[in-house]
Design an enzyme around this catalytic site. Sequence first.
Site, PDB file in Angstrom:
ATOM      1  N   TYR B 130      87.740 -19.557   1.439  1.00  0.00           N
ATOM      2  CA  TYR B 130      88.389 -18.781   2.654  1.00  0.00           C
ATOM      3  C   TYR B 130      87.470 -17.177   1.956  1.00  0.00           C
ATOM      4  O   TYR B 130      87.200 -17.294   1.137  1.00  0.00           O
ATOM      5  CB  TYR B 130      90.189 -18.231   1.581  1.00  0.00           C
ATOM      6  CG  TYR B 130      90.555 -17.414   2.540  1.00  0.00           C
ATOM      7  CD1 TYR B 130      91.680 -18.062   3.599  1.00  0.00           C
ATOM      8  CD2 TYR B 130      90.068 -16.115   2.245  1.00  0.00           C
ATOM      9  CE1 TYR B 130      92.579 -17.091   4.313  1.00  0.00           C
ATOM     10  CE2 TYR B 130      91.279 -15.036   3.551  1.00  0.00           C
ATOM     11  CZ  TYR B 130      92.025 -15.606   4.338  1.00  0.00           C
ATOM     12  OH  TYR B 130      92.906 -14.738   4.364  1.00  0.00           O
ATOM     13  N   ASN B 214      93.960 -11.486  -0.107  1.00  0.00           N
ATOM     14  CA  ASN B 214      94.893 -10.531  -0.267  1.00  0.00           C
ATOM     15  C   ASN B 214      95.943 -11.172  -1.128  1.00  0.00           C
ATOM     16  O   ASN B 214      96.158 -12.997  -1.200  1.00  0.00           O
ATOM     17  CB  ASN B 214      94.852 -10.009   1.283  1.00  0.00           C
ATOM     18  CG  ASN B 214      96.021 -10.371   1.711  1.00  0.00           C
ATOM     19  OD1 ASN B 214      96.303 -11.933   1.583  1.00  0.00           O
ATOM     20  ND2 ASN B 214      95.762 -10.377   3.137  1.00  0.00           N
ATOM     21  N   GLN B 259      80.580  -0.716  -9.669  1.00  0.00           N
ATOM     22  CA  GLN B 259      82.617  -0.892  -9.682  1.00  0.00           C
ATOM     23  C   GLN B 259      83.640  -0.950  -9.348  1.00  0.00           C
ATOM     24  O   GLN B 259      84.060  -0.880  -8.186  1.00  0.00           O
ATOM     25  CB  GLN B 259      83.000  -1.010 -10.815  1.00  0.00           C
ATOM     26  CG  GLN B 259      83.417  -2.656 -12.085  1.00  0.00           C
ATOM     27  CD  GLN B 259      83.233  -3.228 -11.244  1.00  0.00           C
ATOM     28  OE1 GLN B 259      82.139  -4.034 -11.276  1.00  0.00           O
ATOM     29  NE2 GLN B 259      83.758  -4.717 -10.451  1.00  0.00           N
ATOM     30  N   HIS B 262      84.319  -0.703  -4.982  1.00  0.00           N
ATOM     31  CA  HIS B 262      85.030  -1.946  -4.680  1.00  0.00           C
ATOM     32  C   HIS B 262      86.452  -1.679  -4.142  1.00  0.00           C
ATOM     33  O   HIS B 262      86.672  -2.768  -3.141  1.00  0.00           O
ATOM     34  CB  HIS B 262      85.196  -3.023  -5.833  1.00  0.00           C
ATOM     35  CG  HIS B 262      83.367  -4.306  -5.594  1.00  0.00           C
ATOM     36  ND1 HIS B 262      83.205  -4.965  -4.863  1.00  0.00           N
ATOM     37  CD2 HIS B 262      82.709  -4.060  -6.389  1.00  0.00           C
ATOM     38  CE1 HIS B 262      82.247  -5.126  -5.256  1.00  0.00           C
ATOM     39  NE2 HIS B 262      81.739  -5.553  -5.975  1.00  0.00           N
ATOM     40  N   GLU B 327      84.552  -8.708 -16.703  1.00  0.00           N
ATOM     41  CA  GLU B 327      83.849  -9.822 -15.818  1.00  0.00           C
ATOM     42  C   GLU B 327      82.547  -9.572 -15.617  1.00  0.00           C
ATOM     43  O   GLU B 327      81.876 -10.377 -15.812  1.00  0.00           O
ATOM     44  CB  GLU B 327      84.686  -9.160 -14.531  1.00  0.00           C
ATOM     45  CG  GLU B 327      84.202  -9.991 -13.093  1.00  0.00           C
ATOM     46  CD  GLU B 327      84.602  -9.350 -11.867  1.00  0.00           C
ATOM     47  OE1 GLU B 327      85.304  -8.302 -12.048  1.00  0.00           O
ATOM     48  OE2 GLU B 327      84.575 -10.322 -10.988  1.00  0.00           O
ATOM     49  N   HIS B 328      82.363  -8.182 -15.843  1.00  0.00           N
ATOM     50  CA  HIS B 328      81.017  -7.702 -15.928  1.00  0.00           C
ATOM     51  C   HIS B 328      80.653  -6.773 -17.730  1.00  0.00           C
ATOM     52  O   HIS B 328      81.030  -5.668 -17.540  1.00  0.00           O
ATOM     53  CB  HIS B 328      79.835  -7.083 -15.075  1.00  0.00           C
ATOM     54  CG  HIS B 328      80.921  -8.309 -13.540  1.00  0.00           C
ATOM     55  ND1 HIS B 328      81.637  -6.650 -13.033  1.00  0.00           N
ATOM     56  CD2 HIS B 328      80.042  -8.970 -12.792  1.00  0.00           C
ATOM     57  CE1 HIS B 328      81.598  -7.237 -11.699  1.00  0.00           C
ATOM     58  NE2 HIS B 328      81.052  -8.872 -11.655  1.00  0.00           N
ATOM     59  N   ASP B 361      75.223  -9.372  -7.936  1.00  0.00           N
ATOM     60  CA  ASP B 361      76.142  -9.276  -7.237  1.00  0.00           C
ATOM     61  C   ASP B 361      75.078 -10.323  -5.419  1.00  0.00           C
ATOM     62  O   ASP B 361      75.941 -10.653  -5.044  1.00  0.00           O
ATOM     63  CB  ASP B 361      76.684  -8.195  -6.852  1.00  0.00           C
ATOM     64  CG  ASP B 361      78.272  -8.151  -7.919  1.00  0.00           C
ATOM     65  OD1 ASP B 361      78.378  -8.156  -8.021  1.00  0.00           O
ATOM     66  OD2 ASP B 361      77.973  -6.442  -7.060  1.00  0.00           O
ATOM     67  N   GLU B 415     105.527 -46.367 -29.849  1.00  0.00           N
ATOM     68  CA  GLU B 415     106.159 -45.080 -28.591  1.00  0.00           C
ATOM     69  C   GLU B 415     107.711 -46.171 -28.451  1.00  0.00           C
ATOM     70  O   GLU B 415     107.811 -45.523 -27.096  1.00  0.00           O
ATOM     71  CB  GLU B 415     105.206 -44.417 -28.086  1.00  0.00           C
ATOM     72  CG  GLU B 415     104.006 -43.807 -28.916  1.00  0.00           C
ATOM     73  CD  GLU B 415     102.909 -43.338 -27.844  1.00  0.00           C
ATOM     74  OE1 GLU B 415     102.739 -43.223 -27.047  1.00  0.00           O
ATOM     75  OE2 GLU B 415     102.589 -42.407 -28.376  1.00  0.00           O
ATOM     76  N   HIS B 420     103.065 -51.541 -23.090  1.00  0.00           N
ATOM     77  CA  HIS B 420     102.110 -51.288 -23.157  1.00  0.00           C
ATOM     78  C   HIS B 420     101.344 -52.393 -24.528  1.00  0.00           C
ATOM     79  O   HIS B 420     100.473 -53.431 -23.706  1.00  0.00           O
ATOM     80  CB  HIS B 420     101.794 -49.589 -23.810  1.00  0.00           C
ATOM     81  CG  HIS B 420     101.786 -49.003 -22.286  1.00  0.00           C
ATOM     82  ND1 HIS B 420     103.326 -48.298 -21.866  1.00  0.00           N
ATOM     83  CD2 HIS B 420     101.485 -48.314 -22.634  1.00  0.00           C
ATOM     84  CE1 HIS B 420     102.984 -47.902 -21.149  1.00  0.00           C
ATOM     85  NE2 HIS B 420     101.715 -47.232 -21.452  1.00  0.00           N
TER      86      HIS B 420
END
Lengths: 431, 431
Positions: B130, B214, B259, B262, B327-328, B361, B415, B420
């Site tokens: 996307y 978005n 930053q 943005h 993040e950074h 970046d 179990e 099994h």
Amino acid sequence: MPIRLDSASTDFASQFKAFLAMKREVAADIEAATRAIVDDVAARGDAALLEATAKFDRLKLEASGLRVSAAEVDAAVKLCDPDTIDALKFARDRIEFFHRRQLPKDDRFTDPLGVELGWRWSAIEAVGLYVPGGTAAYPSSVLMNAIPAKVAGVERVVMVVPSPDGKLAPLVLAAAQLGGVTEIYRVGGAQAVAALAYGTATIAPVSKIVGPGNAYVAAAKRLVFGRVGIDMIAGPSEVVVVADNTGNPDWIAADLLAQAEHDANAQSILITDDAALAAEVERAVAAQLKTLSREKIARASWDAFGAIIKVARLDEAVGLADAIAAEHLEIITADPEAFAAKIRNAGAIFLGAHTPEAIGDYVGGSNHVLPTARSARFSSGLGVLDFMKRTSILKCGPEQLAALGPAAMTLGKAEGLDAHARSVGLRLNRR
Amino acid sequence: MPIRLDSASTDFASQFKAFLAMKREVAADIEAATRAIVDDVAARGDAALLEATAKFDRLKLEASGLRVSAAEVDAAVKLCDPDTIDALKFARDRIEFFHRRQLPKDDRFTDPLGVELGWRWSAIEAVGLYVPGGTAAYPSSVLMNAIPAKVAGVERVVMVVPSPDGKLAPLVLAAAQLGGVTEIYRVGGAQAVAALAYGTATIAPVSKIVGPGNAYVAAAKRLVFGRVGIDMIAGPSEVVVVADNTGNPDWIAADLLAQAEHDANAQSILITDDAALAAEVERAVAAQLKTLSREKIARASWDAFGAIIKVARLDEAVGLADAIAAEHLEIITADPEAFAAKIRNAGAIFLGAHTPEAIGDYVGGSNHVLPTARSARFSSGLGVLDFMKRTSILKCGPEQLAALGPAAMTLGKAEGLDAHARSVGLRLNRR
């Protein structure tokens, strides 16, 4: 009666497409109810958690009673059959051995320009492990979820398990102890997921939540995703057995039923080029079904979703198995390795007649938490990486910045991000 | 005015806790609207996709016009500034170089009992990418998402990008070509996510969807999660700069603003032990703000979420940075490596005064798609592993089954899973 498909049919392609699209779960509209529970625990913490536990598990607790004490765990272990404890220890050691090999390596290197690059892996500090409660107790699942976390280096492995009417399965507590779980709380459902994600006065929050649960648990995990990490939303389980005329029909029937007995929504599929084998397997399934303690569940699964697909040549089975992208793929043919080499989508592959899937469920060492419902097309079984994260590292000196900077400034300006360009330009004495 | 915190304050702990809990996004209640769009595309395919595109992008198309042709891409590339194309190529080569080192290794080994174990990695066959459309065009993001997919070996890399009023950014198409995108469709929003997840007559479905968008795109990704894989739900971006008295206030101010520009919800945080530096950075930010083309956005971010945290000793910054899990993380100190070694939670670390985040970046080579909003506590930046999946492999012969089988049978019975136990027992000639 299982579904029967034959690749020689003229409309096989459309039949197989419909088979792939078949839904095995009815999506209940429980999101609003789940959101109400999650929001309540997020807002009111322990009080909401205790109320929900009283309501859904019929268990009245004080906050001080939420945590299962070490003494309770010790007492539970004493109630367990010693042979089962030994089998759990055997499983634990094998699971740990396998997962230790998954520990990733850090990397640090210098490129031709002198730029230092790399990454570093570190464990998530705290994870939550959801364990279903009630009638079905699956200690093996506790090991499969807890051990990769411990191998990764997670410090807090926090288990939540509902105790309906106050009952907890001793083997589940024993497995938690063997698997290195550090805290256990007797709560379940969406309220437990919310407590792990948001924290309460009693339960400190975690950063990631793993483990299977009912539809409310799955819906709650989806809601808290982003705030915390989650594993895949588990769907009903499935097995594909690819067999040729070397297959033993009784063994194959047992393997198909081992899948079917999990859940009425489970799916067992045989793909074979041998019509006689297909017929024998179908007869063996019918015979074995009658002797199972979980006959009702297994029969419901086999009748609704069981399938036998006849192919003209075994090669055709590759594309079909890849499209199904089975959680478990057993290959019982004369040359299983050759067949496996062509397979792209499968959670786990079990090679040859002497590797029933049940071995992988318990003691093979590989993880039994695997992608279901075709998600092996894009996801992997649970592993050590699910409990770690990677931090990338970048280091330039003045010379490297001079080499990289102009292109970065060009791109920053092209994207309309002046300050990006300036943060480089100032250091290079240019705008 | 930024937020100012001082670790010497008596109520610093509670102030910092409130700072961490501060929400930067208002959660809009768009789920019902998103679900309606997704369900419509799932049910009616192209027809619904075209209607939504006419409505939201004011673009009337036939199904045959959905795909962006190779000729259109070629024409777009010719419109681009050649220097920018060169910078994109430079970035592409560096991103590819870095990500090639992330290719995982298969493993196959035999344990002391003779059991063969291992796993195999394979690429996801088809992924959707996307790309946001409209005014902001970020060709760098196209590269950062497409290149790891190509390195992983993904065959179909399908880009969707909305073209409001029919407009597509030439640089985005150029980046798609450079990054090896194999198909491009001029659709966006929840309808594009639904088309990728469910497929339409024109757009074949993919198995995983990545890339930012978005709130509708994020909500749609959350809805289709499980049917397909998704990457993290991206939140607003942030940077933490840790600096001591060696820091250059102008450079640090530029990094904070890079930053902030943005997004009004972005967050820029300075942590320093030098009160004089803090004051100088604040002045430099105020001065530089006035000269930015995106002044309004950067100022909104800095005024609402910008923060300067004064610590008594730099060591205190380690715990704060880990709690923020940025993040950074830029480390501009006398010994950045020593500081970085103590950090556990960060998407990416930028070492030293000459490594502004803007380098990462664009042209550092590491990925700029990184975990935001504290999710670096549990997740990693985008990488090659996000486009691959692991299939585990297990192989026993008769001897190995004899060695493992009894414990598996014990656990199966414990179990309550008879079939099994039987699938193993039949092969061992016992029940």
